[in-house]
Design an enzyme around this catalytic site. Sequence first.
Site, short mmCIF file in Angstrom:
data_model
loop_
_atom_site.label_atom_id
_atom_site.label_comp_id
_atom_site.label_asym_id
_atom_site.label_seq_id
_atom_site.Cartn_x
_atom_site.Cartn_y
_atom_site.Cartn_z
N LYS A 192 0.86 -1.18 0.00
CA LYS A 192 0.00 0.00 0.00
C LYS A 192 0.89 1.22 0.00
O LYS A 192 1.85 1.31 0.77
CB LYS A 192 -0.90 -0.01 1.23
CG LYS A 192 -1.74 1.25 1.38
CD LYS A 192 -2.80 1.10 2.45
CE LYS A 192 -2.32 1.52 3.79
NZ LYS A 192 -3.40 1.68 4.79
N SER A 247 -4.26 3.47 -17.40
CA SER A 247 -3.26 2.94 -16.47
C SER A 247 -2.95 4.00 -15.42
O SER A 247 -3.51 5.09 -15.44
CB SER A 247 -1.97 2.55 -17.18
OG SER A 247 -1.36 3.70 -17.74
N THR A 263 -6.82 -0.61 -12.06
CA THR A 263 -6.08 -0.39 -13.30
C THR A 263 -4.76 -1.16 -13.20
O THR A 263 -4.62 -2.04 -12.36
CB THR A 263 -5.86 1.12 -13.55
OG1 THR A 263 -5.34 1.31 -14.87
CG2 THR A 263 -4.95 1.76 -12.52
N TYR A 264 -3.82 -0.82 -14.06
CA TYR A 264 -2.50 -1.45 -14.00
C TYR A 264 -1.45 -0.35 -13.99
O TYR A 264 -1.71 0.79 -14.33
CB TYR A 264 -2.27 -2.41 -15.18
CG TYR A 264 -2.30 -1.73 -16.53
CD1 TYR A 264 -1.13 -1.26 -17.11
CD2 TYR A 264 -3.49 -1.53 -17.21
CE1 TYR A 264 -1.13 -0.62 -18.34
CE2 TYR A 264 -3.51 -0.89 -18.44
CZ TYR A 264 -2.34 -0.45 -19.00
OH TYR A 264 -2.36 0.19 -20.22
N GLY A 290 -6.35 7.66 -19.14
CA GLY A 290 -7.55 7.04 -19.70
C GLY A 290 -8.81 7.42 -18.96
O GLY A 290 -8.92 8.48 -18.34
N ALA A 291 -9.80 6.52 -19.02
CA ALA A 291 -11.12 6.78 -18.45
C ALA A 291 -11.09 7.12 -16.97
O ALA A 291 -11.95 7.86 -16.47
CB ALA A 291 -12.04 5.58 -18.70
N ALA A 292 -10.10 6.61 -16.23
CA ALA A 292 -10.01 6.87 -14.80
C ALA A 292 -9.82 8.36 -14.49
O ALA A 292 -10.06 8.79 -13.35
CB ALA A 292 -8.88 6.05 -14.18
#
Length: 118
Positions: A9, A25, A57-58, A73-75
């Site tokens: 974390k 990502s 995501t990655y 991206g979409a995030a």
Amino acid sequence: MKRTMLKAKIQKLTVTETNLEYEGSLTLDEDLMKTADMKPFEQVHVYNISNGERFSTYLIKGARDSGVVGVNGAAVHKVKKGDSLIVVSYVVLEEEEIDFFMPKILIVGEDNKVKKIK
């Protein structure tokens, strides 16, 4: 039996950039990834402390010692530059491995540099 356990974390990351046009990502400073034992293309869960949004995501490797935390991206619709994030990864362990496994927990400062490791 197997259990999914916290592997690492990173807490209190600050978003430094967003790029809606990228495929998707999370770009993360290579030093942070190494310290947290996270790898490029590893799945992570992202928790936005600032607004409560969550997504998976990655990772992609960002420049070493840059402090970069880039949402792509979409995030991008779930964050804005300056938001505070928690990024976590998980591992699947056999029951007999659990007692010997310890997750890495990193606390970072506003500059996205490690201040404390638990």
